[in-house]
Structures are given as structure tokens and as C-alpha cells.
Design a protein around this motif. Sequence first.
Motif, PDB file in Angstrom:
ATOM      1  N   LYS A 274     -13.708  48.741   8.614  1.00 22.96           N
ATOM      2  CA  LYS A 274     -14.065  50.037   8.033  1.00 22.96           C
ATOM      3  C   LYS A 274     -13.404  51.151   8.834  1.00 22.96           C
ATOM      4  N   LEU A 275     -12.784  52.078   8.119  1.00 25.24           N
ATOM      5  CA  LEU A 275     -12.155  53.236   8.739  1.00 25.24           C
ATOM      6  C   LEU A 275     -12.820  54.494   8.199  1.00 25.24           C
ATOM      7  N   THR A 276     -13.400  55.284   9.112  1.00 26.15           N
ATOM      8  CA  THR A 276     -14.003  56.558   8.746  1.00 26.15           C
ATOM      9  C   THR A 276     -13.186  57.686   9.349  1.00 26.15           C
ATOM     10  N   LEU A 277     -12.760  58.621   8.518  1.00 30.07           N
ATOM     11  CA  LEU A 277     -12.013  59.781   8.971  1.00 30.07           C
ATOM     12  C   LEU A 277     -12.819  61.034   8.634  1.00 30.07           C
ATOM     13  N   TRP A 278     -13.160  61.820   9.661  1.00 24.74           N
ATOM     14  CA  TRP A 278     -13.954  63.036   9.485  1.00 24.74           C
ATOM     15  C   TRP A 278     -13.149  64.249   9.922  1.00 24.74           C
ATOM     16  N   TYR A 279     -13.126  65.275   9.085  1.00 25.09           N
ATOM     17  CA  TYR A 279     -12.570  66.582   9.451  1.00 25.09           C
ATOM     18  C   TYR A 279     -11.121  66.500   9.941  1.00 25.09           C
ATOM     19  N   ILE A 280     -10.358  65.575   9.386  1.00 22.21           N
ATOM     20  CA  ILE A 280      -8.937  65.495   9.751  1.00 22.21           C
ATOM     21  C   ILE A 280      -8.204  66.586   8.993  1.00 22.21           C
ATOM     22  N   LYS A 281      -7.589  67.514   9.705  1.00 27.24           N
ATOM     23  CA  LYS A 281      -7.020  68.707   9.085  1.00 27.24           C
ATOM     24  C   LYS A 281      -5.586  68.516   8.602  1.00 27.24           C
ATOM     25  N   ASP A 282      -4.759  67.772   9.337  1.00 28.78           N
ATOM     26  CA  ASP A 282      -3.334  67.713   8.991  1.00 28.78           C
ATOM     27  C   ASP A 282      -2.968  66.406   8.301  1.00 28.78           C
ATOM     28  N   LEU A 283      -3.890  65.904   7.517  1.00 31.25           N
ATOM     29  CA  LEU A 283      -3.685  64.622   6.855  1.00 31.25           C
ATOM     30  C   LEU A 283      -3.433  64.873   5.373  1.00 31.25           C
ATOM     31  N   GLU A 284      -2.181  64.949   4.970  1.00 32.27           N
ATOM     32  CA  GLU A 284      -1.853  65.216   3.569  1.00 32.27           C
ATOM     33  C   GLU A 284      -2.028  63.969   2.719  1.00 32.27           C
ATOM     34  N   SER A 285      -1.579  62.850   3.214  1.00 32.32           N
ATOM     35  CA  SER A 285      -1.754  61.584   2.513  1.00 32.32           C
ATOM     36  C   SER A 285      -2.206  60.561   3.545  1.00 32.32           C
ATOM     37  N   VAL A 286      -3.156  59.737   3.175  1.00 28.99           N
ATOM     38  CA  VAL A 286      -3.935  59.081   4.203  1.00 28.99           C
ATOM     39  C   VAL A 286      -3.373  57.755   4.713  1.00 28.99           C
ATOM     40  N   LEU A 287      -3.178  56.783   3.855  1.00 32.72           N
ATOM     41  CA  LEU A 287      -3.070  55.418   4.343  1.00 32.72           C
ATOM     42  C   LEU A 287      -1.748  54.702   4.078  1.00 32.72           C
ATOM     43  N   ALA A 288      -0.782  55.348   3.486  1.00 31.13           N
ATOM     44  CA  ALA A 288       0.443  54.638   3.130  1.00 31.13           C
ATOM     45  C   ALA A 288       1.132  54.040   4.343  1.00 31.13           C
ATOM     46  N   ASP A 289       1.355  54.847   5.374  1.00 31.04           N
ATOM     47  CA  ASP A 289       2.026  54.353   6.566  1.00 31.04           C
ATOM     48  C   ASP A 289       1.239  53.234   7.226  1.00 31.04           C
ATOM     49  N   LEU A 290      -0.080  53.334   7.191  1.00 32.59           N
ATOM     50  CA  LEU A 290      -0.892  52.326   7.842  1.00 32.59           C
ATOM     51  C   LEU A 290      -0.727  50.961   7.180  1.00 32.59           C
ATOM     52  N   TYR A 291      -0.672  50.947   5.859  1.00 33.09           N
ATOM     53  CA  TYR A 291      -0.528  49.677   5.159  1.00 33.09           C
ATOM     54  C   TYR A 291       0.840  49.051   5.378  1.00 33.09           C
ATOM     55  N   THR A 292       1.867  49.860   5.414  1.00 31.60           N
ATOM     56  CA  THR A 292       3.201  49.302   5.631  1.00 31.60           C
ATOM     57  C   THR A 292       3.356  48.768   7.049  1.00 31.60           C
TER      58      THR A 292
END
Length: 611
Positions: free
Chosen positions: A327-345
Motif C-alpha cells: 500500500k502506498l499513501t501519498l498525502w499533500y504532495i504538491k509537485d506531483l503532476e502524474s503519480v505512478l507511471a515512472d514507478l511501474y516502469t
Amino acid sequence: MFPEDGIIDLQRLTYYGLALGIFNNPDCTIQEAKHRVQVAVDSLKSSFLLLPGSHKTFKMHDLVRDMAMLVTSKGNYKYWVQAGKSLSEWQPKKDLESYNKISLIENRISNLHDHELVFLHLDTFLIQDNYLVTIPDEFFRGMEKLKVLDMSNNDIFSLPQSLKQLTILRTLDLRGNKSISEISLLGELTCLEILLLRRTRITNIPEEIGQLTNLKLLDVYSCEHLSYVTPGVILKLNWLEELYVGLKEGNCNFLLELSKSLKILHLEVPGLNYIPEDVSYETLTEFLIEDTYFMDPADDYNLILRISGKSVPLTMSVMKLIQASEKLTLWYIKDLESVLADLYTKGCNKLKCIDLRRCENVRSLVNIYDLDVTQTSNELGQRGIFSQVEKIELYGMNRLELLWESPHQIISFCNLAKIIITRCNSLLELFPISVAQMLVKLRYIEISYCDSLVAVISTSDEQTSGSKTELVTQDTDVVFPLTWISLRQLPKLESFYSGHSIIKYPSLENMIVEECPSMKRWSYGDNYIPKIKFEHVGKPCSNINDYIAAQLEMNENLMIREKKHSDDTNGYHARTHNVSLRDTVQGKQKAGMAGRGALRFRDAAKKIAGT
């Protein structure tokens, strides 16, 4: 041992049991002991001898408690239980010297006797939840047989010197004593297996703690001033199975000292960049790692990473953590335009739950238009992005417009079972129909307070960017395995599905539609919902669209009658009633109307209808 009607914690019971050796196995691990306690408690609950409580707690029925005290009073072990009696002081009597267990839980005791007491057989002393400030230095000198000592949730300032005499003590609970800061003398308690120091005032874990080589559990979480772990201490704790540490500052190099016996790690750090790159998580069965104490309730997942702040530091150590997380919880991340693409690759394919909260600049869950589709498909194989995700939870994502902006052939939500979306005010729709058809395990949808949502499921493979949804006739039947749908406070919602396909809901049993004033229909095609019978004012409706139309007509009539009633009252301001549709539908087995689904208006609408 616990007060009447008191809440009993399963973990606390486990720690007591381990110290007293009731599991008949000196090599019993904490996890094995927890499981055995859980099984025993569940068995007693099923026999109505115990009452259910909240998460991992239970209560004992008064009659059962009285019987247990009666039985134990006639056995070889002697218990003296004065828990929850509002005692302001404790006056030990001479005949107590032969007792094995003493419980003074939840009283008002602020002082203890300042002379040595002799309890030759005492193995358990419980005095938590009192008002203790000081403990006389000689108090424990006559309690050498003590194995369980619980002094949690007092206001003890310092530890008495006689504590060193408890050489066979195995469980010591000092949680919630917010004034305790010096713990060096605990190094003398070499038989200690469970040491609980959560919410104390300690500033460091001293070298002496390294002498506790039998320690299985160390809890120093939520210690507001803890900033230093003496190097080499954790390395000496070869049998440590569970470690709970909350650091407010300082490095986390002690993580490199963890032994392979460690199974559970809970860690709060001032920043994830404090975690060394070479930490291994392979032997852990549970971890909770966070850079802020979230105070979240118990979770369904074992491997949890929580990140808050302005950005996600994609360092090697953080990527390693994300790759190990369920489980990944992200709170109040300000400079996150798109979340998980890089992580999956980069191999982040174990995630089962995605939890995003108030990441206000996020426009889509994933954006991979810039990637080569063929190459990405080859790298992912048949899995597809999100193939392991079971649950998605989004809250306060005010700029979220789309769940994704990417070629659908490399997206797979084949294991998605639950989705909860709240206060995402720019969201227009959830899924295109082509993706919805692949959600073969989706059971639960809950959407609320999303001001712009027009449809839950759209017709085309491209998500809309305006307020209107294109209508495309579909020839194929679609089967949704949903059992629960909840739609609340969605002012622009026009329909659940904006197309003409035939939709079948063979398992749907519960449906809630509340405060959705723009909803004119469920869909433009036929809907088969065999487990729900729709009924309007005592008359059956042939389908859900007819039911919604009938309810809307009734609402309009009620509003007309309300307006007329208001106009007829001279000099009084017309009251405004919110009479938006609220339909609560339950399955046959849950309905109380001769097997038919129960439908009802809000109370306000009922009152107006009777005027």
C-alpha cells in the motif's frame, strides 16, 4: 484481572501470556502467540462467552467475569483483583503475600508504600491507568518472582532502583508515562522479552539496552523527543522480532543492524532520505514506514509506505521501499503532476492499494503518453499497469480530471475490487466502458462530494474533457460483478453509465443514491439487477430507469406542493427543503418487505408529503 466492562486488548493479553509461559513452548514467536490468542478469543466469542469490541479488542460479560473469578479463587493460584474500584490508595495486607497475581488497573492511586513488600509468589503486577508519579526505590525489592509488570498510562517521573531486582521479568509496559526519560537501568533486566516505551520522554536508546539479548519486542514509537539510537545496540538484539521506532530527527543507520529474525518494523522518520540504501526488507512480514505520524486506524495491508510533504524523493532507498510495499499513501504532495507511471516502469508492481489524499496538483492517476506503448507492453508482459491493485482511494484531489491519460491496452485493473472517491471536484468520470468490462473483480464503488462528476462509466475509450458525454450505441452485453454502489452528493451526475449497452448486475445487493439532483436515468440501455426489486409507492417498477423517473416526478410534485404551502403562509419566509432523491436499496436477503428491496425517501421528503 481487568475491570468490569473493561476493554481487553489482544496484544496486551499476548504479551502477558508470553511472559507467563502459557503457550507451553519457550520458542513460541510473538506472531504465533498472537495467532493462538486470536483463535482462542474467536472461539469464546462464537460461544457468546466474550463480547466483541473494536479492532483487536473484546469485552468479558459480567456473568462470565464473575464465574472466572469464582473458579480462580478456588484454584492453586491466588488472584487479588481490585480493578476499576476507584481506589485512591493501596493498603497491602499481610495475607496478600501468598498471592500470585495482583490487579489494580484503572484506579486513582497516586502513591505507593515507601518500604519493601514481600510477595514471594507474585508473578503478575498490574497497576496501569492510575495517577502514579513516583515509585519508592525499595518498592519492588520483595517481588523477585515477577514476570509481568504493567505500569502504563501513569505519570511516573523516574524508575525506582529496586526495579533491577526483577531479574526474571519478561514483560515490562511503561507506555504513556510521558515524564520518563532515563532508562539505562533497564539494561539489568536481562530476561526481558517485551519492552514497551511508547509515548515516553526518552531522547535516546542507550548502550545498556544492548544487554537485553533476549528481547523479542522493542516499542519506542511516538516518543516526541527521541532522536538517537546508540550504534551497535540493535545489532546485539539477535532475537528481536518486532521493532517500533519513531525518530523526530537523526539518522537511521541502526536499520543496517537489523537481524533476519525481525518480522515487523514500524518506523517514523523526519524524512525518507534518512533511510540508508542498503536496508533489506525481504524477511519482513509487516512494515509501516512513514515520514509523519498519520494516526490512521488499523489497515488491511501489511506492507505500508506513507509519504507526505511537497515531493516524493525518488532516491534509491525510497524506490526500494515502494517496490516492497503493498500500500502506498501519498498525502499533500504538491509537485506531483502524474503519480505512478515512472514507478511501474521501474518494477513497482506489488502495489495492492493506492491511497492519494490532497495531492492537489495531480490531474491524472497515471500519464504515460510519452512512453513507447510496444516497449512498455513488452516490459510489463501480460500484467499491465495496475494489475495487482485491489483498492484505490482518492480524497481531496481537487484538480483530478481523469483516472488516467494513457493507451488502455497497457492498463489493467483486473484485480481491482474496491474504489472510494471523495471530494474530487474536477473529476468528470471514472472509467470508459472498455476498461469497465475488464473489471471482473470490482465489488464496491463509493463516490461522494464530487461536484463535476457527470457519469461513473463513459461510452468511449477517450475520457471527456467537457461537461457533456458522447453517446455511443454498444451492441455487446456488459456484466458487472458489483455488490455495492454508493453515490452521494453528486450535483451534476446525470447517469451511472452514459451509453446504450445492456448492463447486467448479477450480484448487486446494495445501492444508495443520495443528493444527486441531475440524475435522470441509470443508463440509456437495459439494466438487469435480479437481486433487487424496485417499488415506488407500493407499486412495482419494471426497471431502475422507471423507478428513478417515478421518484423524480414525485420530487417535483413535492416541491410544487411545498411552494404552494409556503405561498399560502402570510408573512412567513418559505422554508427550503432539500428533497433530492435518496434511494436505499437492499438485497432480498436483507430486505424487510417480503423479499423485495426496501426503498424510502429522506425523512424531510416524507414530512412534506404529509402536509
